[in-house]
Scaffold this motif. Structure first.
Motif, PDB file in Angstrom:
ATOM      1  N   SER A 238       2.345  -9.669  -1.211  1.00 58.72           N
ATOM      2  CA  SER A 238       2.545  -8.468  -0.399  1.00 58.72           C
ATOM      3  C   SER A 238       2.279  -7.213  -1.225  1.00 58.72           C
ATOM      4  O   SER A 238       1.749  -6.215  -0.710  1.00 58.72           O
ATOM      5  N   ALA A 239       2.634  -7.249  -2.511  1.00 60.58           N
ATOM      6  CA  ALA A 239       2.329  -6.119  -3.386  1.00 60.58           C
ATOM      7  C   ALA A 239       0.821  -5.963  -3.552  1.00 60.58           C
ATOM      8  O   ALA A 239       0.292  -4.838  -3.564  1.00 60.58           O
ATOM      9  N   ARG A 240       0.126  -7.092  -3.653  1.00 60.64           N
ATOM     10  CA  ARG A 240      -1.333  -7.035  -3.774  1.00 60.64           C
ATOM     11  C   ARG A 240      -1.963  -6.451  -2.510  1.00 60.64           C
ATOM     12  O   ARG A 240      -2.875  -5.619  -2.574  1.00 60.64           O
ATOM     13  N   LEU A 241      -1.469  -6.874  -1.343  1.00 62.79           N
ATOM     14  CA  LEU A 241      -1.987  -6.326  -0.097  1.00 62.79           C
ATOM     15  C   LEU A 241      -1.646  -4.846   0.047  1.00 62.79           C
ATOM     16  O   LEU A 241      -2.451  -4.058   0.560  1.00 62.79           O
ATOM     17  N   SER A 242      -0.474  -4.463  -0.408  1.00 61.71           N
ATOM     18  CA  SER A 242      -0.108  -3.042  -0.353  1.00 61.71           C
ATOM     19  C   SER A 242      -1.030  -2.218  -1.240  1.00 61.71           C
ATOM     20  O   SER A 242      -1.423  -1.099  -0.876  1.00 61.71           O
ATOM     21  N   THR A 243      -1.367  -2.765  -2.405  1.00 60.37           N
ATOM     22  CA  THR A 243      -2.315  -2.073  -3.280  1.00 60.37           C
ATOM     23  C   THR A 243      -3.678  -1.950  -2.618  1.00 60.37           C
ATOM     24  O   THR A 243      -4.336  -0.900  -2.698  1.00 60.37           O
ATOM     25  N   LEU A 244      -4.127  -3.022  -1.947  1.00 57.17           N
ATOM     26  CA  LEU A 244      -5.390  -2.982  -1.235  1.00 57.17           C
ATOM     27  C   LEU A 244      -5.385  -1.917  -0.150  1.00 57.17           C
ATOM     28  O   LEU A 244      -6.332  -1.130  -0.006  1.00 57.17           O
ATOM     29  N   VAL A 245      -4.288  -1.866   0.617  1.00 56.46           N
ATOM     30  CA  VAL A 245      -4.177  -0.877   1.689  1.00 56.46           C
ATOM     31  C   VAL A 245      -4.203   0.533   1.120  1.00 56.46           C
ATOM     32  O   VAL A 245      -4.879   1.428   1.642  1.00 56.46           O
ATOM     33  N   GLN A 246      -3.476   0.750   0.018  1.00 55.78           N
ATOM     34  CA  GLN A 246      -3.457   2.082  -0.584  1.00 55.78           C
ATOM     35  C   GLN A 246      -4.829   2.461  -1.134  1.00 55.78           C
ATOM     36  O   GLN A 246      -5.249   3.621  -1.027  1.00 55.78           O
ATOM     37  N   ASP A 247      -5.532   1.488  -1.705  1.00 58.12           N
ATOM     38  CA  ASP A 247      -6.891   1.762  -2.183  1.00 58.12           C
ATOM     39  C   ASP A 247      -7.805   2.161  -1.032  1.00 58.12           C
ATOM     40  O   ASP A 247      -8.629   3.082  -1.158  1.00 58.12           O
ATOM     41  N   LEU A 248      -7.673   1.468   0.093  1.00 54.41           N
ATOM     42  CA  LEU A 248      -8.484   1.813   1.256  1.00 54.41           C
ATOM     43  C   LEU A 248      -8.179   3.223   1.744  1.00 54.41           C
ATOM     44  O   LEU A 248      -9.084   3.989   2.093  1.00 54.41           O
TER      45      LEU A 248
END
Length: 504
Positions: A238-248
């Protein structure tokens, strides 16, 4: 009297013979230029000449028919074409170009139309610059720009829509220039729709991902030790996905702001300290692989940069270097100011101190968001001074077919540079399920070493890191390029910022 008549007659006859000889000689010269077939060499000169003229007429007719076919193809081509003469007058344009620029010029069927000055009919500074660049260099060039139509009717100004174009210039005969025009507005619209969709999805995912992570962190202390590893993995993913979302979201914001410098918060920054701070932030990850860091460059160098965004650039680049470097290697960052660099066919070219053209250009260069001359894929004599930052690792480098795409969002290089994430993830899940079903052992078998160790030992990412780097450097009016080190084979990411970034 008779003697005078005879002498006159003889003189006239000799003059006739001389004139006939001259005519025969001239006919032979013309015949040699027509290059008749060797089989006609036994025929009289006039017969050879008559046959050669007939052959030339047939060839001329064939060429005329071929030229008309080519002209018809060009007239109906799905791409615009402009014919510019040596005085920058528009001689002719095909149907696509007339429709694109809202013109009404005669086609090839009416070549007698009076040429008009290009800027009178198409108000585009970038197009004029492209023509001058082709004429100056004597070779083909291309450039992209946004065209803003001009309408003399004030009531229709608000209805005029701009659109993206790409122009390809080629040198023609007698200093004439041919320009092929490609309408890229559909691609621009598709890109905007993709970016808008990506941004909307990222916004929608941000809140539920935060909730999932909070729930997983709450469960970590309440689960049976044998099941805590699943909660750990849930938190990690979930932290990895949150990082992906923030990068987007960050990438979408930077693309909306564009490459204008007013979107940056520029201030005087100590570049060596910023680079070292970025490494200190990643030092715990580097220690897992026993990696060392080496800075090569001036101990004091102040530059006008957006500190937070340039820090993000260095973190992304150093994080990549850590992921792809083997254990017990060194990550190198080299900073220097360089003078005498010009755009070239290969993207950029270093000039020696004497101004000669010897040097080695990079393998791939990002050509977006820079000046017209730098974006044109042709040589130029413009020489600049730059602030150069190079990040070098000791990994396997990039594959040749990956180099043109590494700055694209979501692009992941081949297995020599990355891992098959889904395969590793599935294998890890299967191992964890088997381990749990057989023994119900303690947390150590499922978390800690198993999950975190795998994450650190196998490189992975979202495919957005270098895209964010590109966007930030573009906003700073610089460019970024990538190549493999000629000696070590490791990856080299090179950033060049214009001399305006250097503090005096």
């Amino acid at each position: 009297m008779i003697l005078s008549f005879v002498l006159g007659l003889l003189l006239g006859f000799l003059t006739l013979l001389w004139y006939r000889g001259q005519v025969q000689q001239r006919l032979r010269q013309v015949l040699s230029e027509l290059k008749p077939h060797h089989a006609m060499s036994s025929l009289p000169v006039l017969s050879q000449l008559s046959t050669a003229i007939a052959n030339q007429n047939r060839k001329h007719q064939i060429l005329e028919n071929r030229l008309q076919r080519y002209q018809s193809m060009l007239e109906h081509a799905p791409i615009g074409f402009l014919h510019i003469d040596e005085e920058n007058r528009l001689v002719w344009c095909n149907h696509f170009a007339r429709t694109l620029f809202n013109l009404s010029l005669s086609p090839f069927a009416q070549p007698s139309a009076q040429p008009r000055l290009l800027l009178e009919v198409i108000r585009s500074y970038e197009l004029d610059q492209l023509i001058e660049q082709v004429r100056q260099d004597g070779q083909s060039c291309d450039v992209e720009w946004t065209f803003f139509p001009i309408n003399a009717n004030p009531a229709r100004v608000r209805k005029q829509k701009s659109y993206g174009l790409r122009g390809y210039g080629i040198p023609l005969f007698e200093n004439h220039i041919g320009i092929f025009i490609e309408n890229r507005q559909e691609l621009v619209v598709l890109k905007q729709q993709r970016d808008r969709w990506t941004s909307d999805v990222a916004h929608e995912l941000k809140t539920p991902l935060t909730s999932i992570r909070l729930i997983a962190e709450t469960l970590q202390s309440r689960l049976d030790p044998a099941l805590v590893g699943w909660a750990d993995r849930l938190v990690s993913q979930s932290a990895r996905l949150s990082t992906l979302v923030q990068d987007l979201l960050d990438l979408s914001q930077m693309e909306v702001e564009g490459s204008e410098q007013h979107s940056l918060r520029l201030k005087a920054v100590s570049l060596p300290e910023l680079i070292k701070a970025a490494w200190r932030n990643l030092d715990p990850i580097a220690c897992k692989k026993d990696l060392s860091f080496q800075y090569i460059g001036p101990s004091q160098l102040t530059a006008y940069l957006d500190e937070s965004r340039m820090y993000r650039v260095m973190v992304n680049l150093l994080d990549n270097s850590i992921k792809y470097s083997p254990p017990r290697e060194t990550v190198i960052v080299k900073v220097q100011t360089i003078g005498g660099m010009r755009a070239s066919d290969s993207g950029a070219e270093m000039l020696p101190e004497d101004g000669s053209s010897e040097g080695k250009g990079p393998i791939i260069r990002d050509n977006h968001g820079v000046s017209l001359r730098e974006r044109s894929h042709c040589s130029t004599e413009l020489v600049h001074h730059w602030l150069q930052i190079e990040v070098m690792d000791a990994g396997h480098g990039f594959l040749d077919h990956d180099l043109p795409h590494i700055f694209e969002r979501f692009y992941r290089a081949d297995v020599s540079r990355t891992r098959p994430a889904s395969q590793n993830s599935d294998q890890m899940t299967e191992n964890a399920i088997n381990h749990h079903s057989i023994s119900h052992r303690s947390r150590k078998g499922l978390s800690g070493t198993s999950f975190q160790g795998e994450k650190l030992s196998q490189p992975g990412g979202t495919g957005l890191g270098l895209a964010i780097v590109h966007q930030i450097i573009r906003a700073h009016k610089g460019y970024v390029e990538a190549q493999n080190h000629p000696q070590t084979g490791g990856a080299v990411i090179r950033i060049r910022l214009p001399q305006e970034a250097l503090a005096s």
